[in-house]
Design an enzyme around this catalytic site. Sequence first.
Site, PDB file in Angstrom:
ATOM      1  N   SER A 138      20.277  64.494  29.389  1.00  0.00           N
ATOM      2  CA  SER A 138      19.565  63.636  30.490  1.00  0.00           C
ATOM      3  C   SER A 138      19.699  62.023  30.119  1.00  0.00           C
ATOM      4  O   SER A 138      20.250  61.598  29.186  1.00  0.00           O
ATOM      5  CB  SER A 138      18.114  63.835  30.311  1.00  0.00           C
ATOM      6  OG  SER A 138      17.375  62.947  31.250  1.00  0.00           O
ATOM      7  N   TYR A 151      10.849  64.094  25.003  1.00  0.00           N
ATOM      8  CA  TYR A 151      11.861  64.608  25.888  1.00  0.00           C
ATOM      9  C   TYR A 151      12.938  63.649  25.523  1.00  0.00           C
ATOM     10  O   TYR A 151      14.104  64.272  25.216  1.00  0.00           O
ATOM     11  CB  TYR A 151      11.285  64.514  27.250  1.00  0.00           C
ATOM     12  CG  TYR A 151      12.224  64.997  28.066  1.00  0.00           C
ATOM     13  CD1 TYR A 151      12.506  66.443  28.341  1.00  0.00           C
ATOM     14  CD2 TYR A 151      12.913  63.928  29.028  1.00  0.00           C
ATOM     15  CE1 TYR A 151      13.535  66.826  29.349  1.00  0.00           C
ATOM     16  CE2 TYR A 151      13.995  64.388  29.976  1.00  0.00           C
ATOM     17  CZ  TYR A 151      14.065  65.738  30.043  1.00  0.00           C
ATOM     18  OH  TYR A 151      15.424  66.292  30.891  1.00  0.00           O
TER      19      TYR A 151
END
Length: 250
Positions: A138, A151
């Site tokens: 990501s 995350y």
Amino acid sequence: MSFEGKRVLVTGGSKGIGRATVEAFREAGARVAVNGRTTESTAEGIAALGGNDLIAAPGDIGTAAGCEAVVGAALDAFGGLDVLVNSAGVAMARSIETCDESFWDEIIDINLKGTFFCIRAAVPALRESRGSIVNVASTSGLAGDPNLSVYCASKAGVVMLTKALAAEFAPEVRVNSVCPGWVYTDMAKRYINKSDDPAAALAGINAESPMGRIARPDEIAASILYLSSEAAGIVTGANLTIDGGSMVSC
Ligand SMILES: NC(=O)c1ccc[n+]([C@@H]2O[C@H](COP(=O)([O-])OP(=O)(O)OC[C@H]3O[C@@H](n4cnc5c(N)ncnc54)[C@H](O)[C@@H]3O)[C@@H](O)[C@H]2O)c1
């Protein structure tokens, strides 16, 4: 790109980017195994894809044993493996003061440990086939986002795992990652719909991108197929940012 006869496993393949990747490989002639967290969610994902030809590889990739079961189901069905795509993942936002150990463990176990142990289980077969791995990281693994520290750490770990294992597995197995920005899947929709004004939240996401819009899952799948293909035969350890240019001015 043709993947005629190639054997592919996609974790998180019942939804979102994973599902779009299953569809794209299938259209390119591959035999595809689909992983969802449970037998039921995997069956639902396969049914939604209209997929009698698809192999079910259910299992929770948040544990090493789960990863071995998932990869084992694909190997049992195919007798080998050419491509592993690690797309399963979770994203949850919390300030650090409200993160407890179980919150840390859940995100790290699924996003980072799961990627590592799926690769560990698959690599003997991939060495044999001179195959390839694509990890879905990501842009949150490249730049920091508030309230997404766990995350971000998990995805930064995936980016570095990609480089370290690319070095370890060359020349037999190529390992690459993609770093999507916002992609219009259930993951993004959950964030958007939690907002008091979902339309404004989506408009804000679109405005973050110089291209003026959120990505579609099939646009991430297209890059995953490229990195898995012979056209990328000399590409390993690479990380492809796919974010409509959002990161260019970071
Ligand atoms: N959507 C975005 O904006 C975006 C942006 C950047 C990166 N990503 C990454 O892309 C990947 C796919 O996300 P998505 O947007 O398709 O989300 P999604 O929620 O639509 O799909 C995620 C999939 O992962 C599966 N999964 C979650 N935990 C699992 C577990 N323990 N075992 C097996 N499967 C599990 C879910 O069941 C689901 O099928 C994730 O790794 C995510 O972090 C998404």
